[in-house]
Structures are given as structure tokens and as C-alpha cells.
Design an enzyme around this catalytic site. Structure first.
Site, PDB file in Angstrom:
ATOM      1  N   ASP A 263       7.563  50.696   9.230  1.00 21.43           N
ATOM      2  CA  ASP A 263       8.264  51.667  10.070  1.00 21.43           C
ATOM      3  C   ASP A 263       9.158  50.925  11.057  1.00 21.43           C
ATOM      4  O   ASP A 263       8.712  50.018  11.761  1.00 21.43           O
ATOM      5  CB  ASP A 263       7.249  52.534  10.829  1.00 21.43           C
TER       6      ASP A 263
ATOM      7  N   ASN B 186      19.091  55.694  17.106  1.00 15.42           N
ATOM      8  CA  ASN B 186      20.029  56.746  16.704  1.00 15.42           C
ATOM      9  C   ASN B 186      20.676  57.402  17.916  1.00 15.42           C
ATOM     10  O   ASN B 186      21.880  57.648  17.946  1.00 15.42           O
ATOM     11  CB  ASN B 186      19.308  57.812  15.869  1.00 15.42           C
TER      12      ASN B 186
ATOM     13  N   ASP C 128      22.092  54.800   9.903  1.00 11.93           N
ATOM     14  CA  ASP C 128      22.084  54.674   8.436  1.00 11.93           C
ATOM     15  C   ASP C 128      22.324  53.228   8.014  1.00 11.93           C
ATOM     16  O   ASP C 128      21.708  52.734   7.058  1.00 11.93           O
ATOM     17  CB  ASP C 128      23.163  55.585   7.837  1.00 11.93           C
TER      18      ASP C 128
ATOM     19  N   GLU D 211      12.689  56.718   8.704  1.00  7.59           N
ATOM     20  CA  GLU D 211      12.728  55.264   8.901  1.00  7.59           C
ATOM     21  C   GLU D 211      11.495  54.578   8.342  1.00  7.59           C
ATOM     22  O   GLU D 211      11.230  53.414   8.675  1.00  7.59           O
ATOM     23  CB  GLU D 211      12.872  54.947  10.398  1.00  7.59           C
TER      24      GLU D 211
END
Length: 498
Positions: free
Chosen positions: A354, A362, A371, A398
Site C-alpha cells: 500500500d 492526490n 496516476d 493504491e
């Protein structure tokens, strides 16, 4: 053969026509959905601010009718009424008007006094007890003719229920213009605020001449008048001002007579669809001629189509962003791996990976950068896997999963540490992480026949180890229920990561 070929061409043409129609309907549906979402966003913003203004008016009325107010000096009265009042950029004026229409208190003491007994926002409360919040038509402020506003008013009542005046707040129309101007509508798109009886409050692209105009008798408004009495809906109509046909989606503002209308031009909605149609028609024409002339290649073309479909099916098993296998493919792989392990008691390990603080990344750098990070992390994971039989997959968001067949816990911990280090070595800046760059936490679980009754149990064990890694400070590798034989491997890895 020619007849059969012609029939097949006709069938293909019919199919293309049907697909064109379906894509047309899809374009229309998407435009309606997008416009409704835009209208909903604007509606909620307007409703929220109207509710704030309404509550402020209630507070102003309460303070004015409080016995404390009567015992204050003039300067104290102004501070008491308006000192802690509503602070919004586009509030032009707050005032109390008595039962005769005279201004008895105002947030702008320097504004000349006028009698407002003939104004609709006064008379409607005087004549009708049941009216709650009233929103006037757009009008020019008496204290500044260059500023347009709407007046929101509420009734003041005496103890016996008789009319005591009104409390008013003037909201500049610039508020609606700023709200609408921040919304992207595409070529020739418009967004407007109407009343249900045809008064224009705002239109963007802005047209000052239209604001306040009564359109209730215009042919276009008469066509849609009944429709906009509903809470929401859609309609196509050609503008009488610029001649552009638009799809309008509307939503009413609850508790008011206001309606938000979002219009997208027919040309903008169907631009891509038309391009696709032109290309399709050209291809149909050329394909039909070639097909009739060279029908003998049908078998070969059909074979190519089958191969293309198989390739598409293969692509459907891969995550488009990271190029790793997707969740669906991973589930199939894990089922097969479990079956093999049950038949031969073969060990395997699962790594749950993770990206740390990815939501903060983000929020800080934007979703496009996010991305890019996921794609880079996927490459780092793949490069860190030691064998071609090891598989990496995107689990969701993620989160990633690595499956190591025939791998015991010590080997899995080493691979996990290798992956963690490869991600950290990307040195992708992350200002909101304690490490200053993008890192990952990894949970490791190795199949144990005595502890794991299903593949889901192994996954859950790896997931639990992942949360332990996050709880221990992130950027480290943790082993689920690590046996004593693995302690010597797990401990150095954790120390290095920290």
C-alpha cells in the site's frame, strides 16, 4: 455467393446503423447526466447560501425585537444589530423596515432613507401572513445604480401577530455570476438562473441586458413553462437570441421559485459522435465494396476478428493504468494457486503493498500526478520480483498484491524489503509524508496449512500485517504471525525500513 455476400453486407450495415443509434443515445444520456450534475452543484451552492441568509435574517429580527435593543444608544443599536451579522462578499445591505415602509435600521447608515411600502418584497408580507422567505426580482440598488441585486425579505410580526414590518437583505447578482463563471460548459454552453414565472436572474456567458427581463410571454418560455414547474428535467430547444439548439437540464432550488438551467449546444454534445459516424460511413462504404468484390476473403477476416476478440479479452484482464493484472485476474490466479497448494502442500506467500499517504499525495499534487505515481510504483514492484513466475497485481486504488509461488516466509520478507526499497528509491517527492518522498508499507503472509483454511485467510493475514506496518510508522515490511525461524530476517528488514 454474391447473394449471400449482399445479405451479409446488409446485415453489417444494419448493425452499424443500430450501433450509430445506440452511440447517439449514449452521447445524449451522458450529456444529460453531466448537465444534471452541474445543475445540482449550482443548486446546492445557491440553496446553502440562501439558507445562511435566511438564518441571518431570523437572527437580525430576533435582535431587533429584543427588549435589550430599545435601551441602547443609536451607535450601540447599530453594533448590536449588525456587528456580528452575516459576512458574505456579495451581501450589499441588511435592513429593518417598519410597518409604514420606513427604514428604521440599516447596515449602511450613510444610505439615504426611502419609503419602501410600495415594493413587492414589502407588500407581499404585509398582505399575506403565510409567506416565509421572499426573493424579489433583480433590481438596481437605490444607493448605487450600477449594482444589481435581489432582495430577500421576511415578515416581522407583533406579539398579537399583526404586521410589524420586514427584515431585508440585498444579495448582489455578482454572486450568481461568479458561481456560474467557474463552471466549464463546452462550446456555446450556457447556464442560467430563472424564476418559474420567467424572470431572468443571471445568464453566463453574461448578458447584462437580459438580467431582470420577463420572458414569460416569449414563445420559447411558453414551450418549457410547464416542464420547469417540476423539480428537475431536460429538454431540447433552439435559442431565439443566437439560433443555437441546446439540451437544457434544470433543477429547481427547494423552497424558492428559482430554477438553475444548464444548456449544452447540440453541436458540442454530438461532435465526437458525428466524427465517429463520418468515419463509420466511410468505412462501411469502402468495406462494402471490398467485401462484395473479394468475398472469398471472408473466412480470413472472420479468423482475424476472432483473434482480435481474444486479444481484447486478454486486455480486459490487465489494469489499464499500471499494466499489471487486475483484481478479477488475480482472483482466478489465487483460486488456482490454492488448488495446487491443497493437492501438494506447496508453500506460497502473498505480499500486500500500500502506497503511504496516497490520498494526501492526490490532494496535494492532483490525480494525474497520483496516476503517474501508481504507474511508477507498479514498475518498481515488477522489477523487484526475482522470478518470472512471481506475479504482481493491482488490488484496488493504491493497493497492490504480489504472489510468490513456492516461497517460504524468509524469502517473502526479502522480496518484500526489495520491493519497499525499490519504491523508496524512486525518490518521488511527497511533501506531506514524514519521509519527504513516496514510500510504501508491505504486509507479508505465508500459507500455513494449520492456520489458513482458505485463500481469503491468507489474504486477510497479509492485510493485517500491512495495517501493522502502517501502525508502526509506515515504510516498512511486516510479517503476519512470523515464526521463530523468520525472526532473524524480519527484524533487520523492519530496522532498515524505519
Amino acid at each position: 455467393m454474391i447473394i449471400n455476400g449482399a445479405m451479409l453486407v446488409a446485415l453489417i450495415c444494419s448493425l452499424c446503423v443500430w450501433l450509430i443509434y445506440q452511440s447517439h443515445e449514449e452521447a445524449r444520456h451522458n450529456a444529460i447526466e453531466n448537465s444534471q450534475n452541474v445543475a445540482l452543484v449550482a443548486q446546492r451552492d445557491i440553496l446553502r447560501n440562501i439558507e445562511i441568509v435566511s438564518l441571518s435574517m431570523d437572527a437580525l429580527a430576533h435582535r431587533f425585537q429584543n427588549t435589550i435593543y430599545q435601551n441602547l444608544t443609536n451607535s450601540q443599536k447599530h453594533s448590536y444589530l449588525f456587528g456580528n451579522g452575516l459576512e458574505m462578499r456579495h451581501i450589499a445591505l441588511s435592513a429593518i423596515v417598519d410597518a409604514r415602509g420606513e427604514v428604521v435600521a440599516t447596515s449602511l447608515p450613510g444610505v439615504p432613507g426611502h419609503n419602501y411600502a410600495d415594493r413587492p418584497y414589502f407588500t407581499i408580507h404585509r398582505d399575506r401572513f403565510e409567506v416565509g422567505l421572499y426573493i424579489s426580482k433583480p433590481l438596481a440598488a437605490k444607493f448605487d445604480d450600477s449594482r444589481q441585486a435581489v432582495v430577500l425579505s421576511k415578515r416581522l410580526s407583533n406579539i398579537d401577530g399583526s404586521f410589524a414590518g420586514v427584515v431585508v437583505i440585498a444579495l448582489e447578482l455578482d454572486y450568481f455570476q461568479e458561481l456560474f463563471s467557474g463552471i466549464a460548459l463546452g462550446e456555446d454552453g450556457v447556464i442560467s438562473l430563472y424564476s418559474r414565472d420567467g424572470i431572468i436572474y443571471m445568464r453566463v456567458p453574461s448578458s447584462t441586458a437580459l438580467v431582470g427581463r420577463d420572458m414569460s410571454k416569449s414563445p420559447n418560455f411558453l414551450q418549457v413553462r410547464d416542464a420547469i414547474q417540476h423539480d428537475s428535467g431536460n429538454f431540447f430547444i433552439r435559442s431565439s437570441t443566437d439560433g443555437i439548439e441546446r439540451l437544457f437540464s434544470f433543477r429547481s432550488v427547494p423552497g424558492t421559485r428559482l430554477v438553475v438551467m444548464v444548456g449544452r449546444s447540440e453541436k458540442d454534445i454530438y461532435r465526437e459522435w458525428r466524427n465517429d459516424v463520418y468515419g463509420t460511413l466511410v468505412m462501411m462504404s469502402l468495406g462494402g465494396l471490398v467485401f462484395l468484390a473479394l468475398f472469398w476473403v471472408l473466412r480470413k477476416e472472420l479468423r482475424k476478428r476472432v483473434e482480435a476478440e481474444e486479444k481484447l479479452n486478454q486486455l480486459a484482464r490487465v489494469d489499464g493504468l499500471t499494466k499489471l493484472i487486475n483484481r478479477r485476474t488475480l482472483d482466478d490466479l489465487l483460486k488456482d494457486l490454492w488448488s495446487v497448494s491443497q493437492r501438494g502442500n506447496v508453500a506460497f506467500s502473498i505480499l500486500f503493498i500500500d502506497v503511504d499517504h496516497f490520498k494526501l499525495y492526490n490532494d496535494t499534487y492532483g490525480h494525474q500526478k497520483g496516476d503517474d505515481v501508481l504507474a511508477s510504483v507498479a514498475e518498481a514492484i515488477t522489477s523487484a520480483l526475482p522470478r518470472s513466475s512471481d506475479v504482481a497485481a493491482r488490488y484496488g486504488g493504491e493497493e497492490f498484491v504480489a504472489v510468490l509461488a513456492e516461497t517460504e516466509a524468509p524469502g517473502a520478507m526479502l522480496v518484500g524489503e526489495k520491493i519497499r526499497n525499490a519504491i523508496e528509491m524512486l525518490k518521488i517527492p511527497h511533501s506531506r509524508s514524514q519521509f519527504g518522498h513516496v514510500t510504501a508499507s508491505i504486509g507479508v503472509a505465508t500459507y500455513d496449512r494449520t492456520a489458513h483454511a482458505s485463500i481469503e485467510a491468507v489474504l486477510n493475514a497479509a492485510d493485517g500485517a500491512l495495517y501493522e506496518a502502517k501502525g508502526s510508522g509506515r515504510n516498512q515490511v511486516k510479517l503476519s504471525s512470523a515464526p521463530a525461524a523468520v525472526a532473524a530476517v524480519a527484524a533487520p528488514a523492519a530496522v532498515t525500513a524505519s
